[in-house]
Structures are given as structure tokens and as C-alpha cells.
Write a protein that holds these residues in place. Sequence first.
Motif, PDB file in Angstrom:
ATOM      1  N   ASP A 102       0.810  -1.225  -0.023  1.00  0.00           N
ATOM      2  CA  ASP A 102      -0.053   0.049  -0.024  1.00  0.00           C
ATOM      3  C   ASP A 102       0.901   1.311   0.110  1.00  0.00           C
ATOM      4  N   LYS A 103       0.198   2.476  -0.025  1.00  0.00           N
ATOM      5  CA  LYS A 103       0.982   3.695  -0.385  1.00  0.00           C
ATOM      6  C   LYS A 103       1.904   3.876   0.992  1.00  0.00           C
ATOM      7  N   GLU A 104       1.468   3.685   1.859  1.00  0.00           N
ATOM      8  CA  GLU A 104       2.229   3.979   3.286  1.00  0.00           C
ATOM      9  C   GLU A 104       3.193   2.582   3.656  1.00  0.00           C
ATOM     10  N   THR A 105       3.476   1.862   2.763  1.00  0.00           N
ATOM     11  CA  THR A 105       4.293   0.735   3.093  1.00  0.00           C
ATOM     12  C   THR A 105       5.319   0.824   1.977  1.00  0.00           C
ATOM     13  N   SER A 106       6.856   0.642   2.579  1.00  0.00           N
ATOM     14  CA  SER A 106       8.042   0.456   1.500  1.00  0.00           C
ATOM     15  C   SER A 106       8.500  -0.877   1.390  1.00  0.00           C
ATOM     16  N   GLY A 107       9.547  -0.835   0.749  1.00  0.00           N
ATOM     17  CA  GLY A 107      10.577  -2.231   0.522  1.00  0.00           C
ATOM     18  C   GLY A 107      10.090  -3.008  -0.672  1.00  0.00           C
ATOM     19  N   ALA A 108      10.228  -4.250  -0.398  1.00  0.00           N
ATOM     20  CA  ALA A 108      10.540  -5.241  -1.679  1.00  0.00           C
ATOM     21  C   ALA A 108       9.238  -5.193  -2.492  1.00  0.00           C
ATOM     22  N   LEU A 109       9.411  -5.217  -3.632  1.00  0.00           N
ATOM     23  CA  LEU A 109       8.101  -5.334  -4.432  1.00  0.00           C
ATOM     24  C   LEU A 109       8.608  -5.960  -5.699  1.00  0.00           C
ATOM     25  N   HIS A 197      -1.196   0.219  16.786  1.00  0.00           N
ATOM     26  CA  HIS A 197      -1.207   0.791  15.403  1.00  0.00           C
ATOM     27  C   HIS A 197       0.127   1.073  14.930  1.00  0.00           C
ATOM     28  N   VAL A 198       0.418   0.654  13.655  1.00  0.00           N
ATOM     29  CA  VAL A 198       1.617   0.411  12.952  1.00  0.00           C
ATOM     30  C   VAL A 198       1.858   1.717  12.278  1.00  0.00           C
ATOM     31  N   THR A 199       3.138   2.301  12.535  1.00  0.00           N
ATOM     32  CA  THR A 199       3.315   3.807  12.263  1.00  0.00           C
ATOM     33  C   THR A 199       4.016   3.815  10.913  1.00  0.00           C
ATOM     34  N   ASP A 200       4.964   2.771  10.940  1.00  0.00           N
ATOM     35  CA  ASP A 200       5.844   2.409   9.872  1.00  0.00           C
ATOM     36  C   ASP A 200       5.982   1.106   9.658  1.00  0.00           C
TER      37      ASP A 200
END
Length: 232
Positions: A102-109, A197-200
Motif C-alpha cells: 500500500d501507499k504507506e508501506t515501503s520495501g521489496a516489490l 497501531h503500525v506507524t511504519d
Amino acid sequence: MRLVKLLANLGYGSRKEMQQAIRHGWVTDRKGNQLKADAKTDHKDILFDDEPLDPAQGVVILMNKPLGYVCSTKDQGRLVYDLLPDRFRMRKPVLSTIGRLDKETSGALLFTDDGTFLHQVISPKSNVPKVYEVTLDRPMNGSEAALFASGEMMLENEQKPLKPAELDVIDETHARLTLHEGRYHQVRRMFAATGNHVTDLARSRIGTLTLEGVDEGQWKILSEDDKALIFS
């Protein structure tokens, strides 16, 4: 495959545009010889505007997705495809993401134009683990690891319990979570169910494939050895 069709399928332009490119001498072999539309030259030996061609069908790409980008070709705002060469959007078969972040998740794609490979990665039978680095708003209560590993955890509005997941607690607000499935916003919903709540959130590994050598916003084409790491 005829050269014109090959170039068009790789997204370099329409067939008409590729016919013109060939006539203008923009398509050559590695020795600098101009190629004709009916040339039977190996893919690896063809140059377009003095650059090697993009990989043929079956390509798999690993991207280090930054925050704020959407895994879509049509949504408004910044798209993960904006980080790839424009022609990659025009490839046939289409270059698709393997799952989403999702927009607020980074990393391996991962991306691929190989439908068989895509389904192999996402198939429950493959059981490909995906590892996430999690930062939380509040300290964990200590019961999360047992709950996530139980195989009995139910998410709201779902009828099937989650597969067991492994939680490695780093400190009271940081953890590493390994999943063996990919439900909608799963990591965030799992911690929300515990009152947190997940903040990052960042995906750091798929199988044993990591982002080593791939900086944020960058990508690389995977070798056969790289692809094997996804299933190991």
C-alpha cells in the motif's frame, strides 16, 4: 518473432514507429550493422539506439518501493511505474506487480510479465515467506507472538483464521513479522487487533531475496539465481 513486433512488444513504440526506427538505422547488432525488419538476430545481440534491448518476456524485477507510491497503473498521484522506464508500461504481456504494497508501506516489490511465475509466487502451495519490519505507536503487550503463531487468529470480517506467523520482537515498539500469506493490509490489521497501531512498515525480504544493493526508489532485473531465492 519479427523484429518490428518484438520491439513493439517490449514497449519501444508502436509497430509503425518501430518500422520507422528500423528504416532510420536505429536498430543494429552489436557490430553496428543495421538490421532489417525480417532480421533473425539473437535478442541479446540487438541494440536499440546503441543500447541493449530490455529483457524478453519472462522478466522479473525487484524494486525498493518508497513511501507514497501506489501499486497501480491508473490511480492518481505517484505510481510505482513512474520509477521504471516509460516503455515498461507498454510491454506486452503487461508488466504486473506480484502482490501489492500500500501507499504507506515501503520495501521489496516484485514485477513480472510472466503469468505462470506470478501465480507461482502468490500460490498458497508455494508458501513463500514475506518479512516485514514494523514500527508501532505503543509498546507491545507481550501476547502478540503467541497469538500470531497460533493459527487461530481471526481478522474482522473474515471467515478463515490466519496462517501461523512468526514475530521477532526487537524492542517494545519494533518487531520483525514473517507472513506466509497476503491478505488485505494484513500486518496493520493484525496489530490493530491487539490494540496497537503500525506507524511504519517496510517489507525487507521475499523468500530469502533481500534488497541488498537496491537503494530506495531503485530497481534491478533478477537473474535466475535471484529468482530461485524467492522460493528458498
